[in-house]
Design an enzyme around this catalytic site. Structure first.
Site, PDB file in Angstrom:
ATOM      1  N   HIS A 219       0.805  -1.222   0.000  1.00 39.04           N
ATOM      2  CA  HIS A 219       0.000   0.000   0.000  1.00 39.04           C
ATOM      3  C   HIS A 219       0.841   1.278   0.000  1.00 39.04           C
ATOM      4  O   HIS A 219       0.302   2.354  -0.222  1.00 39.04           O
ATOM      5  CB  HIS A 219      -0.949   0.006   1.203  1.00 39.04           C
ATOM      6  CG  HIS A 219      -2.179  -0.822   0.989  1.00 39.04           C
ATOM      7  ND1 HIS A 219      -2.127  -2.174   0.802  1.00 39.04           N
ATOM      8  CD2 HIS A 219      -3.490  -0.481   0.914  1.00 39.04           C
ATOM      9  CE1 HIS A 219      -3.356  -2.640   0.638  1.00 39.04           C
ATOM     10  NE2 HIS A 219      -4.199  -1.634   0.695  1.00 39.04           N
ATOM     11  N   SER A 223      -0.444  -0.762  -6.059  1.00 44.11           N
ATOM     12  CA  SER A 223      -0.357  -1.973  -6.862  1.00 44.11           C
ATOM     13  C   SER A 223       0.368  -1.714  -8.178  1.00 44.11           C
ATOM     14  O   SER A 223       0.268  -0.620  -8.756  1.00 44.11           O
ATOM     15  CB  SER A 223      -1.755  -2.506  -7.158  1.00 44.11           C
ATOM     16  OG  SER A 223      -2.428  -2.848  -5.967  1.00 44.11           O
ATOM     17  N   LYS A 247     -14.636  -8.007  -8.758  1.00 39.43           N
ATOM     18  CA  LYS A 247     -13.786  -8.870  -9.578  1.00 39.43           C
ATOM     19  C   LYS A 247     -13.188 -10.000  -8.747  1.00 39.43           C
ATOM     20  O   LYS A 247     -13.140 -11.165  -9.184  1.00 39.43           O
ATOM     21  CB  LYS A 247     -12.678  -8.030 -10.216  1.00 39.43           C
ATOM     22  CG  LYS A 247     -12.018  -8.681 -11.426  1.00 39.43           C
ATOM     23  CD  LYS A 247     -11.157  -7.668 -12.152  1.00 39.43           C
ATOM     24  CE  LYS A 247     -10.602  -8.270 -13.441  1.00 39.43           C
ATOM     25  NZ  LYS A 247      -9.813  -7.294 -14.208  1.00 39.43           N
ATOM     26  N   ASP A 248     -12.746  -9.679  -7.530  1.00 37.63           N
ATOM     27  CA  ASP A 248     -12.239 -10.714  -6.632  1.00 37.63           C
ATOM     28  C   ASP A 248     -13.347 -11.686  -6.247  1.00 37.63           C
ATOM     29  O   ASP A 248     -13.098 -12.886  -6.086  1.00 37.63           O
ATOM     30  CB  ASP A 248     -11.649 -10.078  -5.371  1.00 37.63           C
ATOM     31  CG  ASP A 248     -10.275  -9.480  -5.600  1.00 37.63           C
ATOM     32  OD1 ASP A 248      -9.593  -9.900  -6.553  1.00 37.63           O
ATOM     33  OD2 ASP A 248      -9.878  -8.581  -4.831  1.00 37.63           O
ATOM     34  N   GLU A 291       5.170 -34.228  -1.547  1.00 40.21           N
ATOM     35  CA  GLU A 291       3.962 -33.720  -2.185  1.00 40.21           C
ATOM     36  C   GLU A 291       4.331 -33.034  -3.496  1.00 40.21           C
ATOM     37  O   GLU A 291       5.458 -32.548  -3.681  1.00 40.21           O
ATOM     38  CB  GLU A 291       3.246 -32.722  -1.268  1.00 40.21           C
ATOM     39  CG  GLU A 291       2.554 -33.371  -0.072  1.00 40.21           C
ATOM     40  CD  GLU A 291       1.245 -34.027  -0.446  1.00 40.21           C
ATOM     41  OE1 GLU A 291       1.269 -35.031  -1.189  1.00 40.21           O
ATOM     42  OE2 GLU A 291       0.194 -33.552   0.016  1.00 40.21           O
TER      43      GLU A 291
END
Length: 426
Positions: A219, A223, A247-248, A291
């Site tokens: 922040h 971004s 959108k998220d 894994e």
């Protein structure tokens, strides 16, 4: 960054005014994920994976805390306690599968998030600290996932713990004492299980703390975006709420659909059948494999088969495996190109695609038996992996001629029309 509708948080209710004076938490939320946080208007769906990673972390913590209420960290009953969760605890089977598949989902999301950062230059100034904290989160995730894999105390859990902790014995002088300290003895047993359970429970909360720092660091400069061009005017941004919240939310819905499909229809697709057999120190599995999300690094570890002068092959493999991640810390300084986004770097884009293929090859070889031709392919792929970051990337960033950049984010979205570029967003 500011724009007309992103006014300061001004509470109207007396209680909220008092809260804002004493503990400005609503202001923090408003300025972090609300209308008070301006975001570049051209973010694509690759920018949703940061939010999805946070959602995966939440799923892992909630399911993990509930599972810990029924799990017994004792080598004599650990396997049986997992079976008890699966058979006797209400919805225990779903919680266990949600946690196990949630780890895989977490790594899928994080790998896409990382490679998006590779391609769009998210590690470049002024966001170096965001990137460095992200790499720390990834390392903590790997440690947490490894210790979690040991807890079911099946065959692959036991032998995975023995093999991975055995890597520390390759370190000169302090290796064997360090291995014994990690295990609490000479082989995985009660002490090891208690150590791993405690740390597996603790580390997710450490990850939460680093995630807070990661978001805080983000922040400060704001971004990044697909063009790599910094915000120049208010027209380059839109409020995080409601545009990117929506959108998220769409991305979260798609993720939930795929995650639930895996959880309810293919819960064991990514697991190993040997881990449904109780741990037996007297019976070594035919093919010990971690894994799937560790496979690329496991392939690099196994690529070293011969001693180099006075350096044992085991030690070189361990150093190479850890260096494969540690090299990411130096990316902001290895890539000297003034252009951030790979969309405007034609040579970089080609080598990035080769890197993707190389990592997939390493992943395939990491899950394959330690035999030819997989070992030879791993060696070639490992050489290219390090060459990409240490040789190719610095050279390409110095000599390539990037494509012309748009003047602004708005121009990249609306075109090169001057009036469109300068007009404020509606």
């Amino acid at each position: 960054m500011s724009f007309p509708w992103a006014h300061e948080y001004t509470p109207s209710h007396p209680f909220m005014k008092w809260m804002d004076e004493k503990l400005p938490l609503p202001r923090l939320v408003y300025n972090s994920v609300g209308s008070g946080y301006p975001v570049p208007r051209n973010l694509n769906y690759f920018w949703n994976f940061g939010f999805l990673a946070l959602a995966c972390l939440g799923i892992q913590i909630v399911t993990g805390v509930i599972l810990a209420m029924h799990y017994a960290a004792n080598a004599g009953v650990a396997f049986d306690s997992v079976e008890h969760i699966m058979r006797d605890v209400n919805w225990g089977w779903m919680l266990r599968y949600a946690h196990a598949n949630g780890a895989s989902a977490f790594f899928v999301v994080i790998y896409i998030h990382i490679f998006r950062g590779f391609f769009y230059g998210s590690y470049k100034a002024p966001r170096e600290m965001v990137w460095l904290l992200g790499v720390v989160i990834f390392l903590l995730m790997m440690a947490t996932a490894f210790m979690g894999y040991v807890l079911p105390w099946g065959q692959m859990s036991f032998w995975g713990a023995k093999v991975i902790t055995g890597l520390f014995s390759a370190i000169p002088l302090v290796g064997e004492p360090l291995q014994q300290w990690l295990l609490g003895g000479f082989a995985p047993d009660n002490a090891s299980l208690n150590r791993f359970f405690s740390l597996h429970y603790l580390l997710p909360f450490v990850i939460v703390g680093v995630v807070v720092l990661h978001i805080w660091a983000l922040h400060i400069p704001g971004s990044s975006n697909p063009t790599g061009v910094e915000v120049k005017s208010e027209s380059d941004t839109v409020p995080f709420y409601p545009y990117y919240i929506a959108k998220d939310g769409w991305a979260m819905g798609l993720f939930a659909f795929l995650y639930c499909a895996m959880l309810f229809f293919f819960p064991n697709a990514l697991g190993h059948p040997d881990n449904y057999v109780p741990a037996n120190p007297m019976s070594t599995p035919a093919h010990i494999v971690p894994e799937w999300y560790f496979w690329p690094f496991y392939a690099i570890l196994r690529a070293f088969t011969s001693d180099f002068f006075f350096i044992p092959a085991k030690l070189m493999g361990v150093l190479a495996m850890f260096s494969a991640i540690l090299v990411w810390f130096f990316l902001p300084w290895l890539d000297r190109s003034p252009v951030r986004s790979g969309s405007y770097r034609p040579a970089f884009k080609k080598f990035f695609i080769i890197l993707l293929i190389d990592v997939l090859i390493l992943g395939y070889c990491g899950g394959a038996p330690a035999a030819e031709p997989y070992v030879m392919i791993s060696q070639i792929a490992a050489i290219y992996y390090f060459a990409h970051f240490l040789i190719i990337l610095p050279i390409v960033s110095s000599i390539e001629r990037p494509d012309p950049l748009p003047f602004s984010i708005t121009e990249a979205v609306l075109g090169s029309d001057e009036q469109a570029a300068l007009a404020p967003a509606e």
